[in-house]
Design a protein around this motif. Structure first.
Motif, PDB file in Angstrom:
ATOM      1  N   VAL A 114       5.937  42.209 -52.811  1.00  0.00           N
ATOM      2  CA  VAL A 114       5.137  43.335 -52.995  1.00  0.00           C
ATOM      3  C   VAL A 114       6.141  44.261 -52.739  1.00  0.00           C
ATOM      4  N   PHE A 115       7.565  43.828 -52.816  1.00  0.00           N
ATOM      5  CA  PHE A 115       8.678  44.875 -53.116  1.00  0.00           C
ATOM      6  C   PHE A 115       9.242  44.711 -54.924  1.00  0.00           C
ATOM      7  N   GLN A 116       8.688  44.538 -55.105  1.00  0.00           N
ATOM      8  CA  GLN A 116       9.330  44.141 -56.677  1.00  0.00           C
ATOM      9  C   GLN A 116       9.828  45.240 -57.500  1.00  0.00           C
ATOM     10  N   ASN A 125      -4.872  41.393 -52.062  1.00  0.00           N
ATOM     11  CA  ASN A 125      -6.101  41.623 -52.906  1.00  0.00           C
ATOM     12  C   ASN A 125      -5.390  42.535 -54.215  1.00  0.00           C
ATOM     13  N   LEU A 126      -4.048  41.686 -54.310  1.00  0.00           N
ATOM     14  CA  LEU A 126      -3.711  42.152 -55.892  1.00  0.00           C
ATOM     15  C   LEU A 126      -3.473  40.898 -56.858  1.00  0.00           C
ATOM     16  N   ARG A 168       1.152  47.801 -54.660  1.00  0.00           N
ATOM     17  CA  ARG A 168       1.703  46.575 -54.081  1.00  0.00           C
ATOM     18  C   ARG A 168       1.661  46.747 -52.332  1.00  0.00           C
ATOM     19  N   ARG A 169       2.356  47.866 -52.295  1.00  0.00           N
ATOM     20  CA  ARG A 169       2.980  48.567 -51.413  1.00  0.00           C
ATOM     21  C   ARG A 169       2.828  49.404 -50.629  1.00  0.00           C
ATOM     22  N   ALA A 170       1.017  50.591 -51.040  1.00  0.00           N
ATOM     23  CA  ALA A 170       0.157  50.891 -50.076  1.00  0.00           C
ATOM     24  C   ALA A 170      -1.154  49.670 -49.833  1.00  0.00           C
ATOM     25  N   GLN A 171      -1.041  48.756 -50.022  1.00  0.00           N
ATOM     26  CA  GLN A 171      -1.506  47.257 -49.389  1.00  0.00           C
ATOM     27  C   GLN A 171      -1.206  47.304 -48.740  1.00  0.00           C
ATOM     28  N   LYS A 225      -1.120  48.420 -45.960  1.00  0.00           N
ATOM     29  CA  LYS A 225      -2.285  49.104 -44.918  1.00  0.00           C
ATOM     30  C   LYS A 225      -3.133  47.525 -44.048  1.00  0.00           C
ATOM     31  N   TRP A 226      -1.936  46.189 -44.513  1.00  0.00           N
ATOM     32  CA  TRP A 226      -2.603  44.811 -43.476  1.00  0.00           C
ATOM     33  C   TRP A 226      -1.411  45.151 -42.917  1.00  0.00           C
ATOM     34  N   ILE A 227      -0.548  45.832 -42.709  1.00  0.00           N
ATOM     35  CA  ILE A 227       0.520  45.943 -41.766  1.00  0.00           C
ATOM     36  C   ILE A 227       0.254  46.436 -40.480  1.00  0.00           C
TER      37      ILE A 227
END
Length: 970
Positions: A386-388, A656-657, A666-669, A672-674
């Motif tokens: 997610v944070f790459q 769903n990435l 990635r970070r936006a998704q 939203k999840w966390i």
């Protein structure tokens, strides 16, 4: 040079497995594999004693196919049906890695048994009776379950004791007026132990307690006296008004920001050997203060810190790079060291996110599956995916249009553009932006350019080319397909290749060249674009990273004045000279006096912009994300299966990435999840953290570990009620009355002047806590209470606790009248300027320039501030979800003899004398008021009078600072 290809160990293994299978075709046909006949006996005789039903060494069980697929503690799938080259079982029985060889040493399986297992896996690992069992992560652990609002144990309040008509005009339907729900839950548990609340605290204790808990500053004597008077008339109304005033104070955000910064280990140095300063990192600190003051909804607060660059809050991503890291200059150039350092930086991000927002020790799964919680090594590396795109460093934060810095910056850019129009009519010019120099010239369309340098020593970390179509796009960047060549191609000593000038990376990894000034073979760089481009600017820097990322070094990053000429490639293949280094052109200035004025105006605007507008700040920079792999045993040298960006599977973390998705997406998704109400941890962890800072210990004492290794909640139903109330509030405040509301409330609905039903409101939860009778009760111990609950975990009294280092210092400044109440801005300095690898030293930790709140003191890792470190002020190297509380002789020595205390005691004594007409008795009384919020008892007055007459009134002040009454919350 050999033309033989090189392979990784895993590739060699794959080739070896393939080769062995080819050989085996002459001995064994795949169709002959039968599990019961061929495989079960091997597993039973060789494996099940250590990896069976009764014992599972390394967490590995091999008597169930589902457990084979999941693997053991290593996190690697023991069997991947159809792919023996990816199956850890086949690797270990082949003794590829002797450290992980199974069976170990001379007990290696015979070749025919290895081949049988290999063929079985290749065939699909068929296991009769177990083929339909699915691999699912599951846990019955309490904190991993969905939040469900429990019923509040209710003791109804008589209607004549409430002011129902006061809320009758509200659009909210009032279902029932009741006691504070928190009290109801606590009293239910206390009753089970034959306990109840203690007597209410006195008004002086109450205002001091509330003021320090909510704002971190003790009340003034005047505030205390006013509250005591109002409390005598209407205690409930007076206390409600006090709480509202404190929560509305701008100092509220400062207090609660400090708690958050502790958890994420925020500091202004990187903590490495060089321990370099992080330039403008304070931008993030100020964001946190504003967020708490504005009562920014917590789900938004969380989202902005993960993906603020996409949400108009770019400074919020300082959260991601709050932890320590080793900078590139310290890492060196060894590829393995660079890869390890990158993996370590990713781990710092995962630790920060896991501890602060999730309450899960994610870092435990870096090398193997989590020992206690259902967090796998795959989960860990999926989360790193997610944070790459995040790298430790600085960038210009993305601000929304209404942000004050954005608005100021826009105004200054208009001024710069206006002066550039003047210069464009005259000719070429250069601008000094501190981090780089930028040359402007007449636009020209070409397919290639050549820059020839006339310098003996040349260092370029980046040479950028900009044009007219998209002014902010670097046309020379390698990602655009631009090819770079030059001389010397490999740089000085072959260690600084030319490719570094357009790789998009700033810092010490630069192209370096040497030549004599009049050399016939000078250094040069050539860019070949994929298509003809219109160009109008060159930008050059030698170490832009140092300029953006760090500060306060005695030798600033050197930015030379580059001497060069620019050639452009013509259509006929010849070169045309287009620009020479004549930026200091006195003749042109004489011909056009307005040129010099315009340049001066631009340079002045640049300097103002760096201070008042958006400025490079240590809030992280973004890079192109790479594929993410599980690193076997945490080693970057042992990448295994690719994983997609995701959260932990146990929490339904599928985002769903795909691996091709951008870092921002990635970070936006993930944000939203966390921040979703369905996430079982986010709300629980935060309300528990708020409880901890109000009552001294969380409902879950391990505030950053809600896993199986963490402590169990003392009041589980209360915790879940608070979490549900946090996400979907239902309580309306009206003085001492608490009303439960019916119906759905839209975000932003305001009920009365004292209560808000905004979802995810931190202030709402804190108000609930401090308005409770549990918070307002006395801290005096009782024999029965101590006997049954010595730690006061059940809250039969308010647990007394020592105040933090910041409260001690800020309250002393408040007493002397010296405290500067300015909110936000640069940290005040107490340290020296240093050489790169020297250590920071405290130059002065007192004086008028340091009279701001301690929140704004330079926060350096691994540095003793020579006073308040003794009071458990955190080093910021480790997560401090709760600070330790120690008692040492150094504390008393600091509060008696430090320069700060000596200075402040003199100021307090002088203030007391001035405000008491130099009457000693009155002055002593005033010192008590300023420091302890009360008048002295007769015996105290006499003792202090004798001490003041023998020594000084300042010594009386120092003695009061050393009392438990001053250092503890009543």
């Amino acid at each position: 040079m050999s033309n033989n290809p090189t392979y990784s160990r895993s590739q060699y293994f794959a080739v070896g497995v393939t080769f062995s299978m080819l050989l085996a075709t002459s001995l064994l046909r795949a169709s002959e594999i039968d599990f019961v006949r061929d495989i079960a006996p091997i597993l039973q005789n060789r494996c099940w004693d250590c990896h069976g039903k009764d014992e599972q060494e390394s967490g590995l069980r091999l008597d169930l196919r589902i457990r084979m697929l999941r693997g053991g503690d290593s996190g690697l799938s023991t069997v991947v049906p159809g792919e023996p080259e990816k199956s850890y079982l086949i690797e270990v029985i082949n003794h590829v890695d002797e450290d992980m060889a199974m069976p170990p040493d001379e007990d290696k399986l015979p070749a025919e048994e290895i081949e049988l297992l290999t063929q079985w896996v290749k065939q699909g690992a068929n296991w009769p009776g177990q083929m339909d069992v699915l691999v699912e992560e599951e846990s019955d652990h309490w904190s991993f379950q969905p939040v469900s609002r429990p019923q509040v144990p209710r003791r109804k309040v008589a209607k004549d004791q409430t002011n129902l008509d006061a809320v009758a005009d509200s659009s909210v339907k009032i279902r029932e007026v009741m006691n504070n729900p928190i009290d109801e839950f606590l009293l239910e548990t206390l009753a089970q132990h034959d306990l109840s609340f203690s007597q209410p605290a006195g008004p002086r204790s109450l205002i001091r307690r509330a003021s320090i808990v909510l704002t971190g500053i003790a009340p003034t004597p005047e505030e205390s006296a006013d509250f005591v008077d109002a409390y005598a008339i209407d205690s409930e109304q007076a206390y409600a008004a006090l709480v509202d005033r404190l929560i509305a104070s701008q100092h509220f955000g400062e207090r609660w920001a400090q708690h958050w910064l502790d958890v994420i280990r925020w500091a202004e140095t990187n903590g490495s050997e060089a321990n370099l300063y992080r330039k403008n990192a304070w931008i993030y600190r100020d964001y946190v203060v504003r967020a708490f003051n504005e009562d920014k909804p917590y789900n938004q607060f969380v989202s902005e810190q993960i993906a603020g660059d996409s949400l108009g809050a770019g400074e919020a991503t300082g959260f991601l790079v709050a932890g320590p890291h080793v900078p590139a200059a310290t890492v060196g150039r060894e590829p393995t060291a660079i890869r390890q350092a990158r993996a370590d930086r990713m781990d710092e991000i995962i630790q920060t996110v896991g501890a602060s927002m999730m309450g899960v020790t994610m870092g435990c799964a870096r090398c193997h599956n989590h020992k206690f919680d259902p967090i796998t090594i795959t989960d860990y590396y999926s989360m790193t995916g997610v944070f790459q795109d995040v790298e430790f460093g600085a960038r210009f934060p993305e601000f929304a249009t209404e942000h004050p810095r954005r608005q100021r910056g826009d105004a200054l850019w208009k001024e710069i553009a206006q002066q550039r129009r003047v210069l464009r009519e005259i000719g070429d010019w250069e601008e000094d932006w501190g981090a780089y120099r930028e040359m402007h010239f007449k636009p020209i369309t070409t397919k290639a350019i050549r820059v020839r340098f006339k310098m003996e020593n040349l260092g370029l970390d980046e040479l950028e080319v900009f044009g007219t179509a998209n002014p902010n796009e670097n046309l020379a960047h390698m990602r655009r397909g631009t090819k770079v060549t030059g001389f010397p191609q490999e740089g000085v000593d072959g260690r600084n290749p030319i490719g570094r000038v357009n790789d998009g990376e700033f810092g010490t990894m630069a192209w370096r060249a040497k030549s004599t000034k009049d050399s016939d073979d000078p250094s040069w760089v050539r860019f070949d674009f994929e298509r003809p481009e219109s160009i109008s600017r060159l930008r050059m820097s030698s170490n832009r990273e140092y300029f953006y990322d760090t500060d306060y070094l005695d030798k600033k990053p050197y930015l030379p004045r580059y001497e060069y000429s620019l050639d452009v490639l013509k259509d006929d293949g010849t070169w045309q000279s287009w620009l020479g280094t004549w930026h200091v052109n006195t003749q042109l200035d004489k011909q056009h006096p307005e040129r010099k004025t315009a340049l001066s105006e631009i340079q002045s605007a640049i300097e103002t912009l760096a201070e008042e507008g958006p400025q490079p700040s240590f809030v992280g920079r973004f890079v192109q994300p790479e594929m993410t792999y599980v690193l076997h045993r945490g080693s970057p040298e042992n990448p295994r299966d690719e994983v997609i960006p995701a959260g932990p599977a146990i929490f339904d973390g599928d985002l769903n990435l795909a691996s091709t998705d951008s870092g921002a997406k990635r970070r936006a998704q993930f944000a939203k999840w966390i921040s979703s109400p369905q996430n079982p941890l986010t709300a629980r962890v935060m309300v528990n953290r708020l409880w901890h800072h109000v009552f001294g210990t969380g409902i879950v004492p391990t505030t950053s570990d809600f896993g199986k290794a963490g402590a169990l909640p003392s009041h589980p139903k209360l915790l879940d009620w608070l979490a549900a109330e946090f996400v979907e509030p239902s309580v309306v405040f009206r003085s001492s009355a608490f009303a439960m509301c019916e119906g759905d409330m839209s975000e932003g609905d305001i009920v009365e002047e004292t209560g808000s039903l905004q979802p995810w409101s931190v202030k709402h939860v804190i108000r609930l806590l401090v308005m409770s009778n549990a918070f307002r009760q006395s801290s005096t111990p009782t024999t029965e209470g101590v006997t049954k609950d010595a730690s006061s975990a059940l809250l039969w009294r308010f647990p007394p606790k020592r105040v933090e280092a910041e409260v001690i210092r800020d309250s002393i400044l408040q007493a002397s009248g010296s405290l500067d109440h300015t909110i936000g801005g640069r940290s005040y300095r107490i340290h020296n300027e240093k050489k790169v690898y020297a250590q920071w030293e405290v130059v002065s930790n007192h004086g008028p320039e340091t009279y701001r709140r301690m929140l704004y003191q330079e926060r350096m890792r691994r540095v003793d501030d020579q006073m308040f470190t003794a009071f458990d002020f955190p080093d910021c190297g480790q997560v401090r979800a709760r600070r330790p509380v120690s008692t040492t002789p150094l504390q008393a020595l600091n509060l008696m003899n430090s320069d700060f205390v000596m200075e402040q005691s003199q100021l307090i004594a002088s203030r007391a004398k001035k405000e008491s007409d130099d009457d000693l008795r009155l002055s002593i009384g005033r010192c008590f008021e300023l420091l302890l919020m009360r008048q002295p008892e007769p015996d105290e007055l006499e003792a202090c009078k004798d001490l003041a007459q023998q020594t000084s009134l300042a010594l009386v002040c120092r003695a009061l600072m050393n009392t438990n009454e001053f250092a503890f919350l009543p």
